[in-house]
Design a protein around this motif. Structure first.
Motif, mmCIF file in Angstrom:
data_model
loop_
_atom_site.group_PDB
_atom_site.id
_atom_site.type_symbol
_atom_site.label_atom_id
_atom_site.label_comp_id
_atom_site.label_asym_id
_atom_site.label_seq_id
_atom_site.Cartn_x
_atom_site.Cartn_y
_atom_site.Cartn_z
ATOM 1 N N CYS A 20 0.827 -1.209 0.000
ATOM 2 C CA CYS A 20 0.000 0.000 0.000
ATOM 3 C C CYS A 20 0.861 1.259 0.000
ATOM 4 O O CYS A 20 0.577 2.234 -0.704
ATOM 5 N N ILE A 21 1.931 1.229 0.763
ATOM 6 C CA ILE A 21 2.834 2.376 0.844
ATOM 7 C C ILE A 21 3.536 2.590 -0.489
ATOM 8 O O ILE A 21 3.656 3.722 -0.966
ATOM 9 N N GLU A 22 3.994 1.503 -1.089
ATOM 10 C CA GLU A 22 4.710 1.584 -2.364
ATOM 11 C C GLU A 22 3.836 2.118 -3.490
ATOM 12 O O GLU A 22 4.306 2.858 -4.349
ATOM 13 N N MET A 23 2.555 1.751 -3.504
ATOM 14 C CA MET A 23 1.713 2.142 -4.641
ATOM 15 C C MET A 23 1.160 3.553 -4.528
ATOM 16 O O MET A 23 0.851 4.174 -5.526
ATOM 17 N N CYS A 24 1.059 4.091 -3.328
ATOM 18 C CA CYS A 24 0.417 5.398 -3.146
ATOM 19 C C CYS A 24 1.381 6.538 -3.472
ATOM 20 O O CYS A 24 2.398 6.711 -2.805
ATOM 21 N N VAL A 28 -0.041 9.587 1.395
ATOM 22 C CA VAL A 28 -1.020 9.262 2.432
ATOM 23 C C VAL A 28 -0.356 8.506 3.578
ATOM 24 O O VAL A 28 -0.679 8.718 4.743
ATOM 25 N N TYR A 29 0.614 7.665 3.256
ATOM 26 C CA TYR A 29 1.281 6.830 4.258
ATOM 27 C C TYR A 29 2.638 7.397 4.652
ATOM 28 O O TYR A 29 3.317 8.044 3.855
ATOM 29 N N ASP A 30 3.062 7.111 5.876
ATOM 30 C CA ASP A 30 4.370 7.523 6.373
ATOM 31 C C ASP A 30 5.422 6.549 5.853
ATOM 32 O O ASP A 30 5.542 5.427 6.344
ATOM 33 N N ALA A 31 6.193 6.968 4.863
ATOM 34 C CA ALA A 31 7.208 6.108 4.249
ATOM 35 C C ALA A 31 8.300 5.735 5.250
ATOM 36 O O ALA A 31 8.939 4.691 5.112
ATOM 37 N N GLN A 32 8.511 6.556 6.254
ATOM 38 C CA GLN A 32 9.530 6.271 7.269
ATOM 39 C C GLN A 32 9.166 5.068 8.135
ATOM 40 O O GLN A 32 10.035 4.451 8.741
ATOM 41 N N LYS A 33 7.893 4.742 8.196
ATOM 42 C CA LYS A 33 7.411 3.625 9.018
ATOM 43 C C LYS A 33 7.248 2.337 8.216
ATOM 44 O O LYS A 33 6.829 1.326 8.764
ATOM 45 N N ALA A 34 7.564 2.371 6.933
ATOM 46 C CA ALA A 34 7.411 1.188 6.065
ATOM 47 C C ALA A 34 8.183 0.015 6.647
ATOM 48 O O ALA A 34 9.251 0.198 7.211
ATOM 49 N N PRO A 35 7.635 -1.176 6.557
ATOM 50 C CA PRO A 35 6.464 -1.568 5.784
ATOM 51 C C PRO A 35 5.131 -1.444 6.544
ATOM 52 O O PRO A 35 4.095 -1.806 6.010
ATOM 53 N N THR A 36 5.165 -0.928 7.779
ATOM 54 C CA THR A 36 3.916 -0.755 8.524
ATOM 55 C C THR A 36 3.148 0.442 7.972
ATOM 56 O O THR A 36 3.677 1.553 7.950
ATOM 57 N N PRO A 37 1.922 0.240 7.509
ATOM 58 C CA PRO A 37 1.164 1.343 6.923
ATOM 59 C C PRO A 37 0.544 2.255 7.983
ATOM 60 O O PRO A 37 -0.398 1.882 8.669
ATOM 61 N N ILE A 38 1.107 3.442 8.103
ATOM 62 C CA ILE A 38 0.587 4.448 9.018
ATOM 63 C C ILE A 38 0.049 5.603 8.178
ATOM 64 O O ILE A 38 0.801 6.232 7.435
ATOM 65 N N VAL A 39 -1.235 5.871 8.280
ATOM 66 C CA VAL A 39 -1.854 6.961 7.533
ATOM 67 C C VAL A 39 -1.508 8.270 8.231
ATOM 68 O O VAL A 39 -1.850 8.477 9.399
ATOM 69 N N ILE A 40 -0.797 9.159 7.500
ATOM 70 C CA ILE A 40 -0.413 10.447 8.081
ATOM 71 C C ILE A 40 -1.007 11.635 7.329
ATOM 72 O O ILE A 40 -0.973 12.750 7.810
#
Length: 90
Positions: A20-24, A28-40
């Motif tokens: 989800c992070i890679e495709m957005c 919308v997602y915090d790339a620093q927290k990847a691979p955990t999807p955190i909506v920021i």
């Protein structure tokens, strides 16, 4: 972009694969927290886009404001457009 449409992650079902992070492309997602999807950035999500939810292998993503009848397909990519019209990689 929308204030009444954004992804919600069910962490009990999330495999933390990061798809989800890679495709957005809307931040919308915090790339620093990847691979955990955190909506920021809820406002960055494009209303009507189901791109990340359609890629999720566990169906762990739903959307606030979604009344389209869409249900998480558990990672089945049917090669259809997400419908957001953003021109990004979703």
């Amino acid at each position: 972009m929308s204030r009444k449409w954004y992804p919600v992650i069910d962490y009990t079902n999330c495999a933390e694969c990061g798809s989800c992070i890679e495709m957005c492309s809307h931040g919308v997602y915090d790339a620093q927290k990847a691979p955990t999807p955190i909506v920021i950035n809820e406002n960055g999500c494009v209303e009507g886009c189901h791109g990340c939810g359609s890629l999720c292998p566990n169906g762990a993503i739903t959307y606030v404001g979604d009344d389209t009848g869409w249900t998480p397909p558990n990672g089945v990519d049917d090669n259809t457009s997400c419908g957001c019209g953003c021109g990004g990689n979703c």
